[in-house]
Design a protein around this motif. Structure first.
Motif, short mmCIF file in Angstrom:
data_model
loop_
_atom_site.label_atom_id
_atom_site.label_comp_id
_atom_site.label_asym_id
_atom_site.label_seq_id
_atom_site.Cartn_x
_atom_site.Cartn_y
_atom_site.Cartn_z
N ASP A 12 0.47 -1.02 -0.07
CA ASP A 12 0.44 0.13 -0.20
C ASP A 12 0.85 1.19 -0.22
N ILE A 13 0.31 2.53 -0.35
CA ILE A 13 0.92 2.98 -0.26
C ILE A 13 1.26 4.38 1.24
N LEU A 31 -2.58 7.71 -8.84
CA LEU A 31 -2.65 6.35 -8.30
C LEU A 31 -3.24 5.64 -9.53
N ALA A 32 -3.84 6.28 -10.43
CA ALA A 32 -4.09 4.54 -11.46
C ALA A 32 -3.09 4.32 -11.55
N ARG A 35 -0.49 1.90 -9.97
CA ARG A 35 -1.48 0.72 -10.22
C ARG A 35 -1.42 -0.21 -11.31
N GLN A 36 -1.40 0.90 -12.59
CA GLN A 36 -1.12 0.13 -14.05
C GLN A 36 0.05 -0.47 -13.43
N VAL A 37 1.56 0.23 -13.45
CA VAL A 37 2.24 -0.37 -13.08
C VAL A 37 2.56 -1.27 -13.04
N THR A 52 -7.87 -5.75 -3.77
CA THR A 52 -7.85 -4.23 -3.89
C THR A 52 -8.70 -3.42 -2.71
N ALA A 53 -8.42 -2.48 -2.26
CA ALA A 53 -9.21 -1.81 -1.37
C ALA A 53 -7.98 -0.55 -1.34
N GLY A 54 -8.64 0.49 -2.07
CA GLY A 54 -8.02 2.24 -1.90
C GLY A 54 -7.09 1.43 -2.85
N ASP A 55 -5.95 1.83 -1.82
CA ASP A 55 -4.09 2.19 -2.13
C ASP A 55 -3.58 0.36 -2.16
#
Length: 537
Positions: A12-13, A31-32, A35-37, A52-55
């Protein structure tokens, strides 16, 4: 419900709530992108995201080795992306990994393995990775990375302390940071004897050992000039030419191996990767037409040997591996040989190293300049030093390729520029797991090498989050139509790009890109020069 052993990855972040509070829209957009990375890397290494949940991201891997390699590559990739932002706006993940017994229910995973991975993620440093002892035991001898033992750690809702290790991450200057050692857990009383956790971790490690993988294409390669005579016996090396000078090093542990070759692929000498053109000719003349039983083996550096007319298939396999290993040792390359072909079928499990589309080299007098080792982009100082002592005095034809993460590979004494380019790209891709770029041929840079700003990676329009989505196709098209001269790209706060195409020098390209950007946007800055993404020096 299905019970199984798996490597569990939790990320998580760090400071995500603060980032959202300061700028929600920009944080969600990044974030999007990030997250793709992470999702792409997880898929590349054979992982599966199960929650997944949020970050936060939870994923499972069949191998602890692949889970750690994935985590390292994610952190390296995001570290590069973060360089474009001030420290207060950088978005960094913490990652925890363990091997555990989990229960699968409707695609989700439950159990102590998931809980421990989440707790290890909480122990990790910002931008760092924390693994359990079971994971450390699986990967310590398979990955060329450093670990710091932080001892047994007390974590929330886990009754027994978790023995953990930090992975040493690469700093911006190329050195490796020593992870901060967390305060270890207090010794347990009689009700919870200390020997229980090592025994449990050992049992889990033994259970999961089948999922470990051999690190493919990860170590430094250096072959000295050496002549190897051709053998006319049925036990013959696949090449008789002098071994070229080869040097390869990785700035970061390599990503996943290239996609595997289908097991039904027919042996074709002309497509055998990494080996020299002369080796391919020998294979076409002597191996391909020979009858069974026969086999060919090779290292990931191109050392190879084959045997034909053996009494059995097993004899052919062992003979090819033995001859290949002897050649590797004679060339002072104690690398692991693996079977490439048995009979006329390809059995090599690592596949072909990915290379970029041709042409691999474009000679352009506007951008070409004499080679200077200290100006090679993306490399650490140690790598530049090695190139400085090895590449300039080496014999032509020679080429130097670099990977987006600072990996490099070069060969010299090749029979042609095309062979130098092909083998250099394949060798570099073998280290990095992704397509590399030829930056030097013989004694000249053959790509625009920026000096006004610092190269921080390869520039790819499609994945660059600074450019507005609706402008990407136009930018990509215009750059593809300008194959010569100096090109530069600048963007502002709204992502509206300003381009400079086919300028006569680097400074003119920078000035033109900024000038075109400020006509459309505000707070413009240059994000690309030539084929490189750039940031402040």
């Amino acid at each position: 419900m299905k019970r199984k052993i798996a490597a569990i990855f939790a990320a998580d972040i760090a400071g995500y709530s603060r980032l959202v509070a300061e700028d929600e829209e920009e944080t969600l957009r990044r974030l999007a992108s990030y997250r793709q990375v992470t999702d792409d890397f997880i898929a590349r290494y054979g992982g599966r995201i199960f929650n997944t949940a949020g970050d936060a991201v939870l994923a499972e891997f069949p191998s602890a080795v692949e889970a750690v390699r994935c985590a390292i590559d994610i952190q390296e990739s995001l570290r590069t992306r973060n360089m474009a932002y001030p420290p207060s706006r950088q978005m960094s993940f913490r990652i925890g990994i363990t091997i555990g017994d989990v229960v699968e229910r409707d695609g989700d995973l439950l159990g102590d393995g998931v809980n421990i991975a989440a707790r290890l993620e909480g122990l990790a440093e910002v931008g760092g990775i924390c693994v359990s002892r079971a994971v450390h035991e699986q990967v310590a001898n398979k990955l060329s990375v450093q670990f710091a033992d932080i001892g047994a750690q007390e974590v929330k809702n886990i009754p027994t302390p978790v023995h953990a290790y930090m992975v040493a991450m690469r700093r911006e200057d190329g050195t490796y940071a020593t992870p901060q050692v967390k305060k270890p857990a207090k010794p347990q009383g009689a009700a919870q004897p200390n020997w229980m956790w090592p025994v449990a971790a050992t049992l889990v490690s033994l259970t999961a050992i089948g999922v470990g993988g051999w690190l493919y294409f990860a170590k430094i390669e250096m072959l000295s000039d050496s002549k190897v005579a051709s053998s006319v016996s049925t036990l013959a090396p696949a090449a008789a030419s002098p071994a070229p000078v080869q040097v390869a090093t990785a700035a970061a542990p390599p990503p996943s191996s290239p996609p595997p070759i289908p097991p039904t692929e027919k042996f074709v000498a002309e497509t055998v990767p990494i080996v020299s053109d002369r080796s391919r000719i020998t294979l076409a003349r002597e191996y391909a037409p020979a009858g069974d039983f026969k086999a060919m083996a090779m290292t990931n550096g191109g050392i190879n040997a084959f045997v034909v007319n053996q009494p059995s298939e097993e004899g052919a396999k062992s003979g090819a591996l033995e001859q290949c290993q002897k050649r590797a040792e004679n060339l002072q390359q104690p690398r692991k040989c693996e079977l490439y072909a048995v009979g006329n079928a390809v059995v090599y499990r690592h596949g072909h190293p990915p290379v970029p589309p041709t042409p691999w080299i474009r000679r352009d007098p506007l951008t070409e300049k004499p080679f200077v080792a200290r100006e090679v982009p993306l490399l650490r100082e140690a790598g530049k030093g090695r190139i400085e002592t090895g590449y300039p005095p080496a014999k032509n034809a020679k080429a130097l390729a670099i990977g987006p993460g600072g990996q490099f590979h070069y060969l010299s004494g090749q029979e042609s520029a095309d062979e130098a380019a092909r083998r250099t790209l394949e060798g570099c891709a073998a280290v990095s797991g992704v397509p590399c770029m030829v930056v030097a041929l013989d004694d000249a840079f053959v790509v625009p090498v920026p000096t006004t700003l610092k190269a921080i990676g390869f520039f790819q329009v499609a994945t660059n989050s600074s450019i507005a989505s609706e402008a990407k196709a136009d930018v990509a098209q215009r750059l593809s139509n300008a194959p010569s001269g100096w090109n530069a790209v600048a963007v502002g706060t709204s992502g509206r790009p300003g381009l400079a195409l086919q300028a006569s020098n680097e400074q003119d390209a920078v000035n033109e890109a900024l000038g075109n950007c400020v006509k459309r946007d505000t707070d413009c800055h240059v994000i690309a020069i030539g084929p490189f993404a750039v940031g402040p020096n």
